[in-house]
Design a protein around this motif. Structure first.
Motif, PDB file in Angstrom:
ATOM      1  N   PRO A   1     -30.696  22.643  20.268  1.00 18.20           N
ATOM      2  CA  PRO A   1     -31.242  23.893  19.768  1.00 18.20           C
ATOM      3  C   PRO A   1     -30.378  23.751  18.304  1.00 18.20           C
ATOM      4  O   PRO A   1     -31.323  24.480  17.385  1.00 18.20           O
ATOM      5  N   TYR A   2     -30.296  22.685  17.980  1.00 18.81           N
ATOM      6  CA  TYR A   2     -29.995  21.712  16.188  1.00 18.81           C
ATOM      7  C   TYR A   2     -31.188  21.920  16.328  1.00 18.81           C
ATOM      8  O   TYR A   2     -31.285  22.235  14.659  1.00 18.81           O
ATOM      9  N   GLY A   3     -31.337  20.725  16.465  1.00 21.61           N
ATOM     10  CA  GLY A   3     -32.291  20.076  15.737  1.00 21.61           C
ATOM     11  C   GLY A   3     -33.756  21.029  15.869  1.00 21.61           C
ATOM     12  O   GLY A   3     -34.643  21.186  14.848  1.00 21.61           O
ATOM     13  N   VAL A   4     -33.722  21.658  16.811  1.00 22.77           N
ATOM     14  CA  VAL A   4     -34.780  23.580  16.967  1.00 22.77           C
ATOM     15  C   VAL A   4     -34.404  23.972  15.854  1.00 22.77           C
ATOM     16  O   VAL A   4     -36.147  24.414  14.586  1.00 22.77           O
ATOM     17  N   SER A   5     -33.553  24.459  15.394  1.00 25.42           N
ATOM     18  CA  SER A   5     -33.423  25.478  13.909  1.00 25.42           C
ATOM     19  C   SER A   5     -33.745  24.541  13.114  1.00 25.42           C
ATOM     20  O   SER A   5     -34.725  25.747  12.150  1.00 25.42           O
ATOM     21  N   LYS A   6     -33.737  23.821  12.745  1.00 24.23           N
ATOM     22  CA  LYS A   6     -33.555  23.114  11.329  1.00 24.23           C
ATOM     23  C   LYS A   6     -35.534  22.856  10.924  1.00 24.23           C
ATOM     24  O   LYS A   6     -35.599  23.245  10.267  1.00 24.23           O
ATOM     25  N   VAL A   7     -35.991  22.635  12.160  1.00 22.46           N
ATOM     26  CA  VAL A   7     -37.331  22.666  12.166  1.00 22.46           C
ATOM     27  C   VAL A   7     -38.463  23.619  12.345  1.00 22.46           C
ATOM     28  O   VAL A   7     -38.959  23.846  11.718  1.00 22.46           O
ATOM     29  N   LYS A   8     -37.665  25.054  12.487  1.00 21.02           N
ATOM     30  CA  LYS A   8     -37.860  26.662  12.743  1.00 21.02           C
ATOM     31  C   LYS A   8     -37.623  26.635  11.223  1.00 21.02           C
ATOM     32  O   LYS A   8     -38.701  27.472  10.884  1.00 21.02           O
ATOM     33  N   ILE A   9     -36.833  26.311  10.333  1.00 24.37           N
ATOM     34  CA  ILE A   9     -36.398  27.274   9.107  1.00 24.37           C
ATOM     35  C   ILE A   9     -37.861  25.945   8.176  1.00 24.37           C
ATOM     36  O   ILE A   9     -38.489  26.749   7.514  1.00 24.37           O
ATOM     37  N   GLU A  10     -37.625  25.325   8.213  1.00 25.24           N
ATOM     38  CA  GLU A  10     -38.705  24.241   7.064  1.00 25.24           C
ATOM     39  C   GLU A  10     -40.049  24.940   7.754  1.00 25.24           C
ATOM     40  O   GLU A  10     -40.949  25.654   6.925  1.00 25.24           O
ATOM     41  N   GLU A  11     -40.884  25.213   8.950  1.00 25.45           N
ATOM     42  CA  GLU A  11     -41.815  26.038   9.420  1.00 25.45           C
ATOM     43  C   GLU A  11     -42.128  27.124   8.447  1.00 25.45           C
ATOM     44  O   GLU A  11     -43.130  27.678   7.947  1.00 25.45           O
ATOM     45  N   ASP A  12     -40.824  28.175   9.032  1.00 30.08           N
ATOM     46  CA  ASP A  12     -40.684  29.406   8.240  1.00 30.08           C
ATOM     47  C   ASP A  12     -40.815  29.253   6.661  1.00 30.08           C
ATOM     48  O   ASP A  12     -41.042  30.244   6.260  1.00 30.08           O
ATOM     49  N   LEU A  13     -39.797  28.728   6.307  1.00 32.66           N
ATOM     50  CA  LEU A  13     -39.976  28.628   4.709  1.00 32.66           C
ATOM     51  C   LEU A  13     -41.062  28.138   4.069  1.00 32.66           C
ATOM     52  O   LEU A  13     -41.570  28.782   3.061  1.00 32.66           O
ATOM     53  N   SER A  14     -41.980  27.820   4.447  1.00 34.51           N
ATOM     54  CA  SER A  14     -43.161  26.698   3.928  1.00 34.51           C
ATOM     55  C   SER A  14     -44.493  28.443   3.959  1.00 34.51           C
ATOM     56  O   SER A  14     -45.264  28.085   3.140  1.00 34.51           O
ATOM     57  N   LYS A  15     -43.726  29.147   4.413  1.00 32.65           N
ATOM     58  CA  LYS A  15     -44.946  30.344   4.457  1.00 32.65           C
ATOM     59  C   LYS A  15     -44.496  31.362   3.064  1.00 32.65           C
ATOM     60  O   LYS A  15     -45.309  31.885   2.842  1.00 32.65           O
ATOM     61  N   ILE A  16     -43.141  30.726   2.557  1.00 34.07           N
ATOM     62  CA  ILE A  16     -42.809  32.301   1.628  1.00 34.07           C
ATOM     63  C   ILE A  16     -43.148  31.801   0.568  1.00 34.07           C
ATOM     64  O   ILE A  16     -42.704  31.693  -0.880  1.00 34.07           O
ATOM     65  N   VAL A  17     -43.274  30.398  -0.410  1.00 33.56           N
ATOM     66  CA  VAL A  17     -42.867  29.364  -0.911  1.00 33.56           C
ATOM     67  C   VAL A  17     -44.653  29.853  -2.391  1.00 33.56           C
ATOM     68  O   VAL A  17     -45.136  29.753  -1.255  1.00 33.56           O
ATOM     69  N   ASP A  18     -43.808  29.799  -3.502  1.00 28.06           N
ATOM     70  CA  ASP A  18     -45.323  29.882  -4.059  1.00 28.06           C
ATOM     71  C   ASP A  18     -44.532  29.609  -5.157  1.00 28.06           C
ATOM     72  O   ASP A  18     -43.840  28.960  -5.903  1.00 28.06           O
ATOM     73  N   ASP A  19     -45.568  30.204  -6.850  1.00 34.43           N
ATOM     74  CA  ASP A  19     -45.380  30.014  -7.884  1.00 34.43           C
ATOM     75  C   ASP A  19     -44.164  30.322  -8.683  1.00 34.43           C
ATOM     76  O   ASP A  19     -43.537  29.887  -9.469  1.00 34.43           O
ATOM     77  N   LYS A  20     -43.582  30.731  -7.177  1.00 33.97           N
ATOM     78  CA  LYS A  20     -42.456  31.592  -8.390  1.00 33.97           C
ATOM     79  C   LYS A  20     -41.099  31.446  -8.124  1.00 33.97           C
ATOM     80  O   LYS A  20     -40.097  31.678  -7.776  1.00 33.97           O
ATOM     81  N   PHE A  21     -41.148  30.952  -6.218  1.00 27.98           N
ATOM     82  CA  PHE A  21     -39.925  30.496  -4.937  1.00 27.98           C
ATOM     83  C   PHE A  21     -40.618  29.193  -5.151  1.00 27.98           C
ATOM     84  O   PHE A  21     -41.566  28.564  -4.475  1.00 27.98           O
ATOM     85  N   CYS A  22     -39.498  27.937  -5.068  1.00 28.66           N
ATOM     86  CA  CYS A  22     -39.581  26.715  -4.678  1.00 28.66           C
ATOM     87  C   CYS A  22     -38.272  27.070  -3.400  1.00 28.66           C
ATOM     88  O   CYS A  22     -37.151  26.520  -4.068  1.00 28.66           O
ATOM     89  N   ALA A  23     -39.260  26.124  -2.518  1.00 31.38           N
ATOM     90  CA  ALA A  23     -38.699  25.988  -1.304  1.00 31.38           C
ATOM     91  C   ALA A  23     -38.551  24.007  -1.268  1.00 31.38           C
ATOM     92  O   ALA A  23     -39.073  23.686  -1.485  1.00 31.38           O
ATOM     93  N   THR A  24     -37.114  23.669  -0.815  1.00 32.43           N
ATOM     94  CA  THR A  24     -37.390  22.432  -0.505  1.00 32.43           C
ATOM     95  C   THR A  24     -36.228  21.682   0.234  1.00 32.43           C
ATOM     96  O   THR A  24     -35.198  22.083   0.615  1.00 32.43           O
ATOM     97  N   TYR A  25     -36.572  20.575   1.662  1.00 31.97           N
ATOM     98  CA  TYR A  25     -35.830  20.439   2.625  1.00 31.97           C
ATOM     99  C   TYR A  25     -35.856  18.764   2.461  1.00 31.97           C
ATOM    100  O   TYR A  25     -36.192  18.399   2.623  1.00 31.97           O
ATOM    101  N   LEU A  26     -34.235  19.017   3.229  1.00 33.79           N
ATOM    102  CA  LEU A  26     -33.632  17.297   2.807  1.00 33.79           C
ATOM    103  C   LEU A  26     -33.141  16.814   3.464  1.00 33.79           C
ATOM    104  O   LEU A  26     -32.193  17.933   4.385  1.00 33.79           O
ATOM    105  N   ARG A  27     -34.265  16.661   4.415  1.00 31.18           N
ATOM    106  CA  ARG A  27     -34.305  15.958   5.661  1.00 31.18           C
ATOM    107  C   ARG A  27     -32.802  14.732   5.033  1.00 31.18           C
ATOM    108  O   ARG A  27     -32.962  13.437   5.910  1.00 31.18           O
TER     109      ARG A  27
END
Length: 352
Positions: A146-172
Motif C-alpha cells: 500500500p505504501y508503494g501504491v500510494s506513491k505511484v497514485k500521487i504521481e499519476e494524479d499530480l501529473s493531471k494538475i501541473v501547468d505553467d503556473k503550478f510546478c510539481a516534481t517527484y523525488l523518488r
C-alpha cells in the motif's frame, strides 16, 4: 515561473518534525530561506540525541489543511505521511487516505492558494518487484505494498494538475539511512548497524538477495534544495531517482560492510529468513544530468561509520533499538493501544 535559485523563499515543509525533515529544515535555513513547518507531531517524542531548535509551526494533520494555511508560500516540500511498508500495511485504507488522497488534496489547495512549486517526496518503492535490471524514471512501476501504491497514485494524479503556473516534481528517494534527531531503526542500514553494535550480530531478516538503492538523508535534503532552486522548465512534472547509481547493494552486501566496520560482530540470518519480493536496482543518472548542483556526498560505508559512532556516543541498547521510540510501527501501535490515536490515526485528545 521564475528561477528561484537566488531568492529568499518562504517554504512550507510538511512532516518537518520527522526523520528527514529535522535535517532538511536547517539546510534550507542555511541556504537563506524562511521555513515554516506543518506536522501533527506523531513522532515528536521519538528523540535521538538533542532536540533541535523550534521553527514556526502549524500543528495540524495534513488531512485538515486549508487553502488559507498555504497562502504566501513560494514552495511546499511535502514529506508528511506514513513512511514505510509496515505502517502502510497496518491500515491500508488509512494509508491511502493520508499518503495519497490527502497529498493530492494538498497540491490542489496549494495551486488554489497560488503556491507555484510543489516538491513531492516519492520513493523508489514505486518500482517494487523488479529484479536485477537497473531502472530509470521511464521504467514501469510495480509497487507491491500500500505504501508503494500510494506513491505511484500521487504521481499519476499530480501529473493531471501541473501547468505553467503550478510546478510539481517527484523525488523518488532511494532507501534512506543516516543519523537524525528523529532516528528510525526500521531502515535497513540503520537496523543492521544497530544490531551489530547492541548484539554483536548483523542480523539479516531476509535471505539477503534483494537489491536496494541507498541514500543518506543529508543527500535527500540536498536533492530537495537542488530542485527548489532549479529552472522550472527542467523539473515541472518530472520524476527523479534520488541517490547514486553506484550505491545499489544486495542486503547481504550491506551486512558485509557493517561487519567490516563495527568491531566484534558477525553476519547472521534470522530464523526462517526467506526472499523479499521488494527488489529493485535504480539508475540515478537523470538527476545528475539535469540538476548538476545536486552533488551527493555520502556512501554507505561512511553512513555505517556515522551510525556506529552515534550509537556508541548515545549508548544505544537493544531494548531501545527494538522499542517504540525508533520503530515507527511499534510507536503507532502503542499510541493506538493507549487510546491516544484512533483507528484513523488521528489524535483523540488524550494527553500524550
Amino acid at each position: 515561473m521564475e528561477d528561484l535559485g537566488r531568492l529568499t523563499l518562504r517554504v512550507l515543509v510538511t512532516g518537518h518534525d520527522g526523520y528527514i525533515g529535522t535535517l532538511l529544515v536547517p539546510m534550507l535555513q542555511r541556504a537563506g530561506h524562511s521555513v515554516t513547518g506543518l506536522d501533527n507531531e506523531l513522532f515528536h517524542d521519538c528523540v535521538f540525541g538533542d532536540r533541535e531548535q523550534s521553527i514556526a509551526t502549524l500543528r495540524k494533520d495534513v488531512r485538515d489543511v486549508t487553502a488559507a494555511d498555504l497562502e504566501g508560500f513560494d514552495a511546499i516540500i511535502h514529506l508528511a505521511g506514513l513512511s514505510n511498508d509496515p505502517l502502510g500495511d497496518f491500515e491500508p485504507e488509512t494509508t491511502y487516505d493520508i499518503n495519497w488522497h490527502a497529498t493530492v488534496r494538498l497540491a490542489k489547495l496549494a495551486k488554489e492558494a497560488g503556491v507555484p512549486r510543489f516538491l513531492q517526496s516519492s520513493s523508489c518503492s514505486n518500482y517494487g518487484a523488479a529484479g536485477d535490471d537497473f531502472l530509470d524514471e521511464t521504467s514501469a512501476c510495480n509497487p507491491v505494498t500500500p505504501y508503494g501504491v500510494s506513491k505511484v497514485k500521487i504521481e499519476e494524479d499530480l501529473s493531471k494538475i501541473v501547468d505553467d503556473k503550478f510546478c510539481a516534481t517527484y523525488l523518488r528517494n532511494a532507501t534512506a539511512y543516516g543519523v537524525s534527531p528523529r532516528l528510525r531503526g526500521d531502515l535497513v542500514v540503520n537496523n543492521l548497524t544497530g544490531y551489530a553494535y547492541t548484539t554483536g550480530e548483523v542480523l539479516i531478516k531476509s535471505d539477503g538477495t534483494p537489491w536496494r538503492p541507498l541514500v543518506h538523508i543529508e543527500d535527500i535534503s540536498r536533492a530537495f534544495l537542488a530542485v527548489l532552486h532549479a529552472d522550472v522548465n527542467v523539473i515541472n512534472g518530472e520524476a527523479f531517482n534520488v541517490g547514486r547509481t553506484d550505491e545499489n547493494y544486495r542486503v547481504r552486501e550491506l551486512a558485509d560492510i557493517v561487519e567490516e566496520i563495527v568491531p566484534n560482530c558477525k553476519v547472521t540470518y534470522a530464523e526462517g529468513a526467506g526472499p523479499d519480493k521488494r527488489c529493485y536496482r535504480v539508475d540515478c543518472e537523470k538527476i545528475k544530468r539535469v540538476l548538476p548542483n545536486f552533488v551527493p556526498t555520502w556512501t554507505v560505508r561512511q553512513g555505517v561509520t556515522e551510525l556506529y559512532d552515534a550509537y556508541v556516543r548515545h549508548g544505544l541498547t537493544l531494548a531501545e533499538l527494538e522499542g517504540s521510540r525508533y520503530l515507527r510501527i511499534k510507536h503507532v501501535r502503542e499510541l493506538v493501544s493507549e487510546g491516544k490515536l484512533d483507528s484513523d490515526l488521528r489524535w483523540t485528545g488524550v494527553s500524550r
